[in-house]
Design a protein around this motif. Structure first.
Motif, PDB file in Angstrom:
ATOM      1  N   LEU A  55       0.852  -1.204   0.000  1.00 46.29           N
ATOM      2  CA  LEU A  55       0.000   0.000   0.000  1.00 46.29           C
ATOM      3  C   LEU A  55       0.882   1.246   0.000  1.00 46.29           C
ATOM      4  CD1 LEU A  55      -2.861   1.188   0.185  1.00 46.29           C
ATOM      5  CD2 LEU A  55      -2.693   0.985   2.674  1.00 46.29           C
ATOM      6  N   LEU A  56       0.965   1.893  -1.150  1.00 47.18           N
ATOM      7  CA  LEU A  56       1.741   3.123  -1.292  1.00 47.18           C
ATOM      8  C   LEU A  56       0.919   4.143  -2.060  1.00 47.18           C
ATOM      9  CD1 LEU A  56       5.364   1.974  -2.328  1.00 47.18           C
ATOM     10  CD2 LEU A  56       4.631   2.829  -0.109  1.00 47.18           C
ATOM     11  N   ARG A  57       1.076   5.395  -1.707  1.00 45.62           N
ATOM     12  CA  ARG A  57       0.434   6.471  -2.445  1.00 45.62           C
ATOM     13  C   ARG A  57       1.466   7.570  -2.676  1.00 45.62           C
ATOM     14  NH1 ARG A  57      -2.548   2.990  -3.205  1.00 45.62           N
ATOM     15  NH2 ARG A  57      -4.776   2.835  -2.714  1.00 45.62           N
ATOM     16  N   ALA A  58       1.390   8.138  -3.890  1.00 48.09           N
ATOM     17  CA  ALA A  58       2.327   9.224  -4.211  1.00 48.09           C
ATOM     18  C   ALA A  58       1.872  10.515  -3.548  1.00 48.09           C
ATOM     19  CB  ALA A  58       2.405   9.398  -5.716  1.00 48.09           C
ATOM     20  N   LEU A  59       2.819  11.374  -3.247  1.00 49.27           N
ATOM     21  CA  LEU A  59       2.497  12.717  -2.779  1.00 49.27           C
ATOM     22  C   LEU A  59       3.553  13.663  -3.330  1.00 49.27           C
ATOM     23  CD1 LEU A  59       3.618  13.550   0.771  1.00 49.27           C
ATOM     24  CD2 LEU A  59       3.954  11.237  -0.034  1.00 49.27           C
ATOM     25  N   GLY A  60       3.500  14.901  -2.913  1.00 48.70           N
ATOM     26  CA  GLY A  60       4.482  15.862  -3.386  1.00 48.70           C
ATOM     27  C   GLY A  60       4.243  16.246  -4.840  1.00 48.70           C
ATOM     28  N   GLY A  61       5.274  16.792  -5.472  1.00 44.58           N
ATOM     29  CA  GLY A  61       5.162  17.297  -6.830  1.00 44.58           C
ATOM     30  C   GLY A  61       4.711  16.249  -7.825  1.00 44.58           C
TER      31      GLY A  61
ATOM     32  N   GLN B 118       3.752  -2.236   6.965  1.00 45.82           N
ATOM     33  CA  GLN B 118       4.377  -2.877   5.790  1.00 45.82           C
ATOM     34  C   GLN B 118       5.820  -2.409   5.600  1.00 45.82           C
ATOM     35  OE1 GLN B 118       1.607  -2.163   2.439  1.00 45.82           O
ATOM     36  NE2 GLN B 118       1.228  -4.362   2.509  1.00 45.82           N
ATOM     37  N   ASN B 119       6.446  -1.987   6.674  1.00 43.60           N
ATOM     38  CA  ASN B 119       7.796  -1.424   6.590  1.00 43.60           C
ATOM     39  C   ASN B 119       8.751  -2.342   5.814  1.00 43.60           C
ATOM     40  OD1 ASN B 119      10.470  -0.503   7.347  1.00 43.60           O
ATOM     41  ND2 ASN B 119       9.462   0.749   8.890  1.00 43.60           N
ATOM     42  N   ARG B 120       8.787  -3.593   6.210  1.00 46.24           N
ATOM     43  CA  ARG B 120       9.725  -4.520   5.559  1.00 46.24           C
ATOM     44  C   ARG B 120       9.346  -4.758   4.104  1.00 46.24           C
ATOM     45  NH1 ARG B 120      11.272  -9.073  10.106  1.00 46.24           N
ATOM     46  NH2 ARG B 120      12.498  -7.670  11.361  1.00 46.24           N
ATOM     47  N   GLU B 121       8.036  -4.897   3.860  1.00 44.56           N
ATOM     48  CA  GLU B 121       7.583  -5.130   2.490  1.00 44.56           C
ATOM     49  C   GLU B 121       7.950  -3.942   1.605  1.00 44.56           C
ATOM     50  OE1 GLU B 121       5.920  -5.670   5.203  1.00 44.56           O
ATOM     51  OE2 GLU B 121       5.013  -7.663   5.134  1.00 44.56           O
ATOM     52  N   ILE B 122       7.817  -2.741   2.168  1.00 45.34           N
ATOM     53  CA  ILE B 122       8.157  -1.539   1.389  1.00 45.34           C
ATOM     54  C   ILE B 122       9.650  -1.536   1.071  1.00 45.34           C
ATOM     55  CG2 ILE B 122       8.341   0.989   1.502  1.00 45.34           C
ATOM     56  CD1 ILE B 122       5.740   0.924   3.239  1.00 45.34           C
ATOM     57  N   GLN B 123      10.473  -1.893   2.058  1.00 44.47           N
ATOM     58  CA  GLN B 123      11.914  -1.895   1.806  1.00 44.47           C
ATOM     59  C   GLN B 123      12.277  -2.908   0.721  1.00 44.47           C
ATOM     60  OE1 GLN B 123      14.723  -1.230   4.918  1.00 44.47           O
ATOM     61  NE2 GLN B 123      13.163  -0.910   6.468  1.00 44.47           N
ATOM     62  N   GLY B 124      11.668  -4.085   0.811  1.00 46.14           N
ATOM     63  CA  GLY B 124      11.929  -5.103  -0.218  1.00 46.14           C
ATOM     64  C   GLY B 124      11.441  -4.643  -1.586  1.00 46.14           C
ATOM     65  N   PHE B 125      10.269  -4.046  -1.605  1.00 47.02           N
ATOM     66  CA  PHE B 125       9.698  -3.573  -2.870  1.00 47.02           C
ATOM     67  C   PHE B 125      10.597  -2.513  -3.512  1.00 47.02           C
ATOM     68  CE2 PHE B 125       7.096  -0.197  -4.852  1.00 47.02           C
ATOM     69  CZ  PHE B 125       6.666  -0.897  -5.976  1.00 47.02           C
ATOM     70  N   MET B 126      11.045  -1.552  -2.707  1.00 47.56           N
ATOM     71  CA  MET B 126      11.857  -0.476  -3.272  1.00 47.56           C
ATOM     72  C   MET B 126      13.172  -1.021  -3.818  1.00 47.56           C
ATOM     73  SD  MET B 126       9.812   2.034  -2.984  1.00 47.56           S
ATOM     74  CE  MET B 126      10.936   2.968  -3.954  1.00 47.56           C
ATOM     75  N   ARG B 127      13.748  -1.975  -3.110  1.00 49.11           N
ATOM     76  CA  ARG B 127      14.991  -2.575  -3.628  1.00 49.11           C
ATOM     77  C   ARG B 127      14.732  -3.258  -4.952  1.00 49.11           C
ATOM     78  NH1 ARG B 127      16.241  -3.482   1.875  1.00 49.11           N
ATOM     79  NH2 ARG B 127      15.189  -5.485   1.865  1.00 49.11           N
ATOM     80  N   SER B 128      13.603  -3.965  -5.030  1.00 48.51           N
ATOM     81  CA  SER B 128      13.300  -4.686  -6.284  1.00 48.51           C
ATOM     82  C   SER B 128      13.028  -3.718  -7.433  1.00 48.51           C
ATOM     83  CB  SER B 128      12.082  -5.593  -6.081  1.00 48.51           C
ATOM     84  OG  SER B 128      10.897  -4.822  -6.069  1.00 48.51           O
ATOM     85  N   MET B 129      12.719  -2.465  -7.092  1.00 46.50           N
ATOM     86  CA  MET B 129      12.438  -1.482  -8.136  1.00 46.50           C
ATOM     87  C   MET B 129      13.680  -0.665  -8.491  1.00 46.50           C
ATOM     88  SD  MET B 129       9.332  -2.094  -8.901  1.00 46.50           S
ATOM     89  CE  MET B 129       8.708  -0.724  -9.870  1.00 46.50           C
ATOM     90  N   GLY B 130      14.824  -1.134  -8.019  1.00 46.08           N
ATOM     91  CA  GLY B 130      16.077  -0.506  -8.430  1.00 46.08           C
ATOM     92  C   GLY B 130      16.564   0.597  -7.517  1.00 46.08           C
TER      93      GLY B 130
ATOM     94  N   LEU C  20       5.842   7.100   6.655  1.00 42.56           N
ATOM     95  CA  LEU C  20       5.101   5.959   7.194  1.00 42.56           C
ATOM     96  C   LEU C  20       4.005   6.441   8.138  1.00 42.56           C
ATOM     97  CD1 LEU C  20       8.170   3.667   7.840  1.00 42.56           C
ATOM     98  CD2 LEU C  20       6.528   3.452   5.986  1.00 42.56           C
ATOM     99  N   ASP C  21       2.788   6.192   7.753  1.00 48.76           N
ATOM    100  CA  ASP C  21       1.600   6.484   8.578  1.00 48.76           C
ATOM    101  C   ASP C  21       1.297   7.974   8.750  1.00 48.76           C
ATOM    102  OD1 ASP C  21       1.054   3.808   8.979  1.00 48.76           O
ATOM    103  OD2 ASP C  21       2.345   3.726  10.752  1.00 48.76           O
ATOM    104  N   LYS C  22       2.318   8.806   8.655  1.00 46.18           N
ATOM    105  CA  LYS C  22       2.073  10.245   8.874  1.00 46.18           C
ATOM    106  C   LYS C  22       3.169  11.039   8.203  1.00 46.18           C
ATOM    107  CE  LYS C  22       4.340   9.802  13.311  1.00 46.18           C
ATOM    108  NZ  LYS C  22       4.125   9.609  14.708  1.00 46.18           N
ATOM    109  N   ILE C  23       2.865  12.304   8.012  1.00 44.54           N
ATOM    110  CA  ILE C  23       3.886  13.238   7.542  1.00 44.54           C
ATOM    111  C   ILE C  23       4.123  14.214   8.671  1.00 44.54           C
ATOM    112  CG2 ILE C  23       4.373  15.106   5.908  1.00 44.54           C
ATOM    113  CD1 ILE C  23       2.767  13.513   3.850  1.00 44.54           C
ATOM    114  N   LYS C  24       5.342  14.176   9.205  1.00 43.87           N
ATOM    115  CA  LYS C  24       5.652  15.049  10.342  1.00 43.87           C
ATOM    116  C   LYS C  24       6.678  16.061   9.868  1.00 43.87           C
ATOM    117  CE  LYS C  24       7.633  13.701  14.408  1.00 43.87           C
ATOM    118  NZ  LYS C  24       7.746  12.801  15.552  1.00 43.87           N
ATOM    119  N   MET C  25       6.197  17.219   9.533  1.00 47.00           N
ATOM    120  CA  MET C  25       7.123  18.290   9.135  1.00 47.00           C
ATOM    121  C   MET C  25       6.802  19.518  10.004  1.00 47.00           C
ATOM    122  SD  MET C  25       7.320  17.291   5.125  1.00 47.00           S
ATOM    123  CE  MET C  25       8.493  18.529   4.664  1.00 47.00           C
TER     124      MET C  25
END
Lengths: 249, 546
Positions: free
Chosen positions: A33-39, A69-81, A112-117
């Motif tokens: 579960l990922l969603r784009a944000l920003g520009g 899904q922290n671990r799944e995200i890390q694995g996914f990003m690695r698989s995407m180069g 993850l879960d929130k944007i803290k800025m």
């Protein structure tokens, strides 16, 4: 081009918008579960962001996911180069992950879960509201929480307000419960209005300003919480925001 | 004559009023308040007030307790600004290891951090013993005395004298401390700050009770409580008279010679307010002078809180009585428990529920303090692994963000030192070794602070805040005073028998072993990495990436 196949290493796409779309499509396929944000998300959502005066150069991809899904995200990003920043991810990885696209010299932030800025925007329950990107109102909130606004924030905010149906009710409720959020967001909204007003050749200038005025009316009409009123009495005497650091990478 | 030069902020305003921002910003997880609390824990007043301070009255009669405390403040400031200013120049994981290895030499960084780790293993082991011998045991006895319950008194005595029970409860304490570190910062900080509020609230409650009790009321109440056990109508003055007969000097005139060790007594509690240095990469806005100021504020406020609470308790209990009760065998046999402030207040109130409450609030102090000392080895191991000195697996974290390998190693090492400590009859020997060994590491950080403007001029010039006093960098002044302070405390321990350093040879064996082990790790790691094509010397030539 979006899938790592047969042991070959995927190379991220050059275009930020295209890469964000490819990542979201691949993530959906793999149950991440990922969603784009920003520009990049604004570029996906808003046609007006492709035309002057709201067009701009997109520098990187930001996405938001769940810590579950922290671990799944890390694995996914690695698989995407992407190369994970191990040190950053070990220390900050409960709220934020950092990856590198070495081919294009770009970083990719995963919230993850929130944007803290400058302010905290909780998103765990908001990731399934829309496909591909965060809902327009959440995208707008990520822009309105920035105290040290730059021109890119103003362009993105204007594009969102012009092209998307903003959930004014959620926006007003968010700002009606937290004075600090309200203080920053209304100031940024005024800056967006001034920016749009200054674009004298922009055909949709009046439409943009009218939309901003409607949002502002919703915000003003929203009953404020007791906490909001108590904090409002202190006002600017105490700082109401955090200042994020830029140079962590 | 103080001048300050500030570097421009990383985010700059453009002439149009907009900002030039280059990247998505990061708000680090440890807030200034949480940093203050973390640094405060090491010198939290509960520890010295409960058992670590008042022995000094009988040991060094005529020494001015309050003057000693005030004279310890420059030491607190020196260590705070040495660690704090260096951390603001290099806000990374690893504290003294990262600072010393980059400014002095990698081997110095390793030697100092080995000392730091061992000191914290020893401190944890010490706490593992104290939670039973000065916590659970006396707590049960105290409640039993107030409740007239011989069963509780017997249970307390059994606990405090049984090495098996000490081992069991000590191990549970270490598990609790590991549990505090068993999640991401959100979990850890919630527990840390929650425990801080509860424990500090307990102390504040005691101070308020003491403030509302006059000395004459206390004497009457204490005698009424004690009469059931001692069969004496005036146990209060009996304790004072017994102490006098045993040669405890009460009411001695001012002695400067005996005030000097008082400085050391305070220093052993209050000079450790720099632990956020170990998590420099995780604290908010760490590049500003706020990092050092928070350390200094934590150290000074904890010391002043000790003095304030001590003044309140002494005023209520009476200095002679408190001195006599805290002298060796100061309490009558029938009241065979530690004369802690919370026991005396419970006795004065004669209330079992309040007695249970005060003991319970006091006991929560120990997991908080043990978590504090557990944090350092875990982050130092992270820094070792980031540099390639230890395998990368040390930085593995669980699904709920527990650094389980580093915490596991810390737990095992603490257990081993704990077992060793159980063979040592004098439990205070363990904490004396820990203090002196830790001072080696702290002195080395002082040396780094002293020389950083010249050893690492680019690092110093890039610092967000560069304060000079009479033209001399503040960081160098702090470093010089820190070195002198470390040497002074060493001198005190070797010069004043009252500090209890019974076996200096053992101390030097420990120190020698740590130096050999640190050097061995460095050269073995360098050899292993060289075979993998990595030159570790180049790693240390650079400031570690964030």
């Amino acid at each position: 081009m979006t899938q790592a196949t047969g042991g070959s290493v995927r190379v991220p796409l050059e275009g930020v918008r295209e890469e964000a779309l490819a990542l979201m499509a691949a993530a959906a396929q793999r149950g991440v579960l990922l969603r784009a944000l920003g520009g990049a998300a604004v570029a996906i959502r808003c046609p007006s962001s492709a035309q002057p005066p709201l067009a701009r150069v997109y520098k990187d991809v930001d996405v938001v996911g769940t810590d579950r899904q922290n671990r799944e995200i890390q694995g996914f990003m690695r698989s995407m180069g992407y190369r994970g920043d191990d040190q950053f991810n070990a220390l900050q990885g409960s709220e934020r992950l950092l990856f590198w696209d070495d081919t294009h010299g770009r970083q990719l932030d995963v919230f993850l879960d929130k944007i803290k800025m400058c302010h905290e925007l909780r998103l765990r329950d908001r990731l399934t509201v829309d496909d591909i990107t965060l809902a327009p109102v959440d995208l707008l909130l990520t822009k309105l929480q920035v105290v040290q606004t730059n021109e890119r924030d103003l362009k993105d905010s204007a594009a969102l307000i012009l092209d998307c149906e903003i959930d004014a009710d959620r926006l007003a409720k968010m700002l009606g419960s937290d004075w600090g959020w309200w203080r920053t967001a209304t100031e940024v909204l005024a800056k967006v209005d001034a920016y749009v007003a200054a674009q004298t050749d922009f055909a949709r200038r009046d439409e943009g300003r009218a939309n901003i005025a409607r949002l502002r009316q919703s915000i003003d009409a929203q009953p404020k919480s007791i906490g909001w009123k108590a904090r409002a009495r202190i006002g600017d005497r105490i700082r109401w925001y955090e200042l994020p650091e830029e140079d962590y990478q | 004559m103080v001048e300050e030069v500030s570097s421009p902020p990383t985010t700059t305003a453009t002439p149009t009023g907009l900002f030039a921002r280059n990247a998505t910003g990061l708000v680090r997880q440890v807030s200034p308040f949480s940093a203050y609390v973390l640094n405060f824990i090491g010198g939290h007043p509960v520890q010295p007030l409960a058992f670590g301070l008042f022995f000094a009255f009988a040991t060094w009669p005529g020494g001015n307790f309050f003057l000693g405390g005030l004279l310890a403040i420059p030491m607190v400031l020196a260590f705070s600004y040495s660690f704090g200013l260096l951390t603001s120049m290099m806000p990374r994981t690893g504290g003294d290891y990262t600072l010393n290895s980059r400014i002095l030499h990698p081997t110095i960084g390793l030697i100092g951090s080995f000392c730091q780790c061992m000191a914290n293993f020893m401190s944890a082991a010490f706490f593992g013993r104290l939670i039973v011998t000065l916590g659970l045991g006396p707590g049960l006895i105290g409640i039993g005395l107030v409740a007239h319950d011989q069963g509780l008194i017997d249970a307390g005595n059994t606990l405090a004298s049984s090495k098996v029970w000490i081992f069991v409860f000590g191990t549970l304490l270490f598990l609790a401390a590991a549990g505090v570190l068993g999640g991401g910062w959100g979990w850890t900080l919630r527990l840390q700050n929650g425990l801080f509020f509860i424990v500090t609230g307990g102390l504040a409650l005691c101070a308020i009770i003491a403030l509302l009790t006059t000395q004459s009321q206390f004497i009457t109440n204490f005698n009424n409580f004690a009469e059931y056990w001692t069969k004496s109508p005036d146990t209060y003055h009996q304790i004072i008279n017994s102490a006098k007969q045993n040669g405890v000097p009460l009411g001695a005139g001012f002695s400067w010679g005996n005030t000097i060790p008082m400085i050391g007594v305070f220093a052993t509690f209050s000079i450790f307010s720099w632990f956020t240095s170990f998590i420099g990469g995780e604290i908010r806005q760490a590049r500003s002078i706020k990092t050092a100021n928070i350390m200094a504020l934590s150290g000074v406020t904890s010391l002043l809180a000790i003095l304030l609470c001590a003044a309140i308790f002494l005023n209520t209990f009476g200095t002679d009585f408190f001195t006599a009760a805290n002298a060796p065998n100061g309490m009558p046999g029938a009241l065979n428990t530690a004369p802690t402030y919370f026991f005396l207040l419970s006795a004065s109130l004669g209330s079992v529920p309040i007695s249970i409450l005060l003991v319970g609030l006091y006991l929560l102090f120990w997991p908080m303090l043990t978590y504090f000392v557990f944090l350092q080895p875990t982050r130092t191991m992270f820094a070792y692994a980031f540099d390639g000195i230890l395998p990368k697996a040390v930085t593995n974290i669980s699904r709920n963000h527990a650094p389980y390998v580093a915490v596991g190693v810390t737990f095992v090492m603490t257990e081993l030192v704990f077992l060793w400590s159980l063979t040592n009859d004098s439990i205070f020997q363990v904490i004396i070794y820990a203090t002196l060994i830790q001072l080696v590491s702290m002195g080395l950080v002082g040396l780094s602070a002293l020389v950083v403007p010249w050893r690492r001029p680019k690092l110093y010039q890039a610092a967000a805040t560069k304060i000079r006093v009479l033209g001399v960098p503040l960081v160098s002044i702090a470093g010089a005073v820190a070195i002198l302070s470390a040497a002074f405390i060493w001198w005190l321990f070797f010069s004043y028998a009252g500090f209890g350093l019974a076996d200096p040879t053992g101390l030097f064996i420990w120190l020698g072993g740590l130096i050999v082990a640190a050097l061995a790790l460095y050269f073995v790691a360098r050899w292993v990495r060289a075979r993998q094509g990595v030159d570790l010397r180049l790693t240390y030539a650079e400031i570690p990436p964030e």
